[in-house]
Design a protein around this motif. Sequence first.
Motif, PDB file in Angstrom:
ATOM      1  N   LYS A 153      26.493 -15.640   9.186  1.00 52.11           N
ATOM      2  CA  LYS A 153      27.600 -15.725   8.244  1.00 52.11           C
ATOM      3  C   LYS A 153      28.786 -16.416   8.890  1.00 52.11           C
ATOM      4  O   LYS A 153      29.148 -16.143  10.027  1.00 52.11           O
ATOM      5  N   LEU A 155      32.362 -16.508   9.263  1.00 53.30           N
ATOM      6  CA  LEU A 155      33.470 -15.605   9.020  1.00 53.30           C
ATOM      7  C   LEU A 155      34.806 -16.349   9.011  1.00 53.30           C
ATOM      8  O   LEU A 155      35.019 -17.291   9.768  1.00 53.30           O
ATOM      9  N   ASP A 225      37.770 -12.310   5.775  1.00 52.98           N
ATOM     10  CA  ASP A 225      36.793 -11.287   6.182  1.00 52.98           C
ATOM     11  C   ASP A 225      37.422 -10.317   7.171  1.00 52.98           C
ATOM     12  O   ASP A 225      37.195  -9.111   7.113  1.00 52.98           O
ATOM     13  N   SER A 258      34.707 -11.190  -1.307  1.00 54.17           N
ATOM     14  CA  SER A 258      33.268 -11.102  -1.144  1.00 54.17           C
ATOM     15  C   SER A 258      32.820  -9.664  -1.317  1.00 54.17           C
ATOM     16  O   SER A 258      33.627  -8.743  -1.349  1.00 54.17           O
ATOM     17  N   HIS A 262      35.882  -5.830   3.860  1.00 54.26           N
ATOM     18  CA  HIS A 262      36.868  -6.538   4.648  1.00 54.26           C
ATOM     19  C   HIS A 262      37.489  -5.556   5.632  1.00 54.26           C
ATOM     20  O   HIS A 262      37.619  -4.368   5.354  1.00 54.26           O
TER      21      HIS A 262
END
Length: 328
Positions: A153, A155, A225, A258, A262
């Motif tokens: 991912k 970030l 994030d 998302s 977080h």
Amino acid sequence: MDQTVRRCAVLGDPIDHSLSPVLHRAAYRALGLEGWRYDRIRVGHGSLPTFWESLDPTWAGLSLTMPLKKAINQMGTAADHWSGVLGVSNTAVLSWSQANRKGGGPAVSLTNTDVEGIVCAFKEAEGSLKDPDQSIGIIKSVSTGTMPPQPGKQLRALILGNGNTAESALCALGFLGVVHIDLVARRPDATGRLIDLAKELNILVGAPHGMDDSDCVSDLLCQADLVVSALPAHAADPLADLLDSRSNRHSPQSAGLSKAPHLLLDVAYEPRPSRLTQAWQNRTGGRAISGDRMLLYQAVRQVAQMTGQPLESIPVKAMDRALKEEMQ
């Protein structure tokens, strides 16, 4: 009769709030180090030279907080990766052996344990660090400065602030796999060092924003994030007001959040919880991390360095218990 054999302390201004003595004293007790003493002493930038002149061979080490993390450089030599890269140190280890004496004073080794403290705080919150004792391996890895393989991912992170701790936070975020960092500061024109550092670490960095850029800052806070607030206590209160004022006008979905949780680390652990962490949790549904978790993990290698004990022997659980008891 004074039975003190070795002294350590945390220096800074302000300093009364510091919980470092709780952690170090707990470690001394668990290690059976009789005669070791750890205090908090108010020392500002201008009074550091005078304090330094008062040191004697009973002193083993110092922890440094605001505003001394760069001022201490004139007193010693960088002795680990991050202290050398950043020119920012939160630890000074004093050696009074005859071979190392310089003009009657100690040889001083400077290190930075803030980077590993931030990494461990995030890993604990995300669940990959389930036991405080597991932090030893992470601390060893981070302290060398060797970046791990990037996760799948990509970030994105946000740093609030542009001071010494913000620089350590940027390095920690790079270690955690962040590929893009946005910056928000009270003085966005003073973020040049952070921008240069991001480039050195191959991290993309957005144009810096001032805290008064309401629409943009609100979006960045909700979309990142990982967030690190490296601002002093209460300095982020205007951002809390901003989030509160917009909480009824925008849903998390419209903010582009998302599904992954977080995480926000507020390095200032007074007051607890801060207004920023409360507003941010209400706005995003994310998880806030109190700065005391960073404080715990940055103290582990400090204790080892100051006492000369092996890193593996440092009683992280005992330090954690003492910290939690103090904060109840």
